[in-house]
Design an enzyme around this catalytic site. Structure first.
Site, PDB file in Angstrom:
ATOM      1  N   HIS A  42       0.837  -1.210   0.000  1.00 39.68           N
ATOM      2  CA  HIS A  42       0.000   0.000   0.000  1.00 39.68           C
ATOM      3  C   HIS A  42       0.867   1.252   0.000  1.00 39.68           C
ATOM      4  CE1 HIS A  42      -2.892  -2.895   2.021  1.00 39.68           C
ATOM      5  NE2 HIS A  42      -3.608  -2.441   1.011  1.00 39.68           N
ATOM      6  N   SER A 191       0.293  -8.914   0.992  1.00 41.46           N
ATOM      7  CA  SER A 191      -1.170  -8.910   1.057  1.00 41.46           C
ATOM      8  C   SER A 191      -1.556  -8.809   2.525  1.00 41.46           C
ATOM      9  CB  SER A 191      -1.713 -10.222   0.477  1.00 41.46           C
ATOM     10  OG  SER A 191      -3.038 -10.436   0.921  1.00 41.46           O
TER      11      SER A 191
END
Ligand code: PAF
Length: 286
Positions: A42, A191
């Site tokens: 992210h 993830s």
């Protein structure tokens, strides 16, 4: 002095007012849509957003609409303070963290974006309704924030393809920027769901990127060799329960045939224990 976490906006009206002011001042806006539980993947999206726009907005919303009734919506990790702390040094103007009641005040929405044929294949086949729910919330976020650009990761390749197509089909005035998958040292794609893996499962999950590496190495011998190479790696690990290994044309996201030549996308989805993981790589089929 510890870095200051970005401010949080929880209402649609509040976010709109803030971003209207930025637009009025001539500043460009980038949206990074997330479901929180932020990791380096992210942060790479945020880093890219910062390079290409003046104002970076990160949305954090675990969207109930994209989870099936037996999926991990309830156990999906949520920790807004931790996420804000992770963003503290990253020049994020605002975190948009609405409640489900703010996003869906009348309960499940009646009007949805449908993902079409591709939305029912691969992940969409294993997760019925997932992509309609995902596209619906992405459409809402784009309408709420009105960003010049929205940044998505290549790791969720089918999601990315469907978002790009929605933006094209519906003439949404937002450019979609793509950032490559970020991998851990052992090759596993980052993830939020990796947090669910215990040590043994984590070692087993390594076969997912290994299968994609094997597929890449076999690509000059054609599609059958690619499938055989990937399946041989995956079947060697009993902890990994394969959902699918597929090779698709990146321009249509439909499976390629034997005659296909050129760049294709190899995709894996597999369960390691109760955790479902996905990954993909480009391969050059000769
Ligand atoms: O990739 C995700 O985290 C989600 O699917 C997204 C794009 C934020 C929509 O809920």
């Amino acid at each position: 002095m510890s870095p200051t976490p970005p401010p949080v906006e929880t209402t649609i009206a509040g976010l709109r007012a803030r971003l209207d002011a930025e637009r009025a001042a001539g500043r460009s806006i980038a949206l990074v849509p997330t479901m929180g539980s932020l990791h380096e993947g992210h942060l790479a999206l945020v880093g890219r957003a910062r390079e290409i726009a003046d104002v970076v907005v990160v949305s954090i919303f675990v969207n109930p609409l994209q989870f099936g009734p037996t999926e991990d919506f309830d156990r999906y990790p949520r920790d807004l303070d931790r996420d804000r702390a992770a963003l503290a040094d990253h020049a994020v103007a605002v975190v948009f963290a609405p409640t489900a009641a703010e996003m869906y005040p009348t309960g499940p929405v009646q009007t949805r974006v449908t993902a079409g044929q591709v939305g029912g294949t691969l992940d969409g086949r294993s997760r019925p309704g997932h992509f309609d729910g995902m596209l619906t919330v992405v459409a809402k976020l784009l309408l709420i924030a009105g960003p010049h650009v929205a940044v998505f990761g290549q790791k969720d390749a089918q999601q990315l393809f469907l978002v790009q197509r929605m933006v094209r089909d519906l003439d949404v005035p937002t450019r979609i920027e793509v950032v490559d998958t970020v991998r851990a040292d052992d090759g596993l794609a980052l993830s939020s769901r990796n947090a669910f893996l215990d040590e043994r499962q984590r070692r087993a999950a390594r076969t997912i990127p290994a299968a994609l590496e094997a597929a890449q190495s076999a690509a000059d011998r054609g599609l059958d060799a690619v499938v055989a190479a990937a399946q041989s790696v995956l079947s060697g690990e009993p902890e990994v329960e394969l959902d699918y290994f597929a090779v698709v044309d990146p321009t249509t996201f439909l499976p390629v045939g034997d005659e296909y030549r050129g760049l294709a996308r190899a995709l894996v989805a597999a369960r390691v224990g109760p955790t479902r993981l996905i990954d993909n790589e480009l391969i050059a089929l000769h």
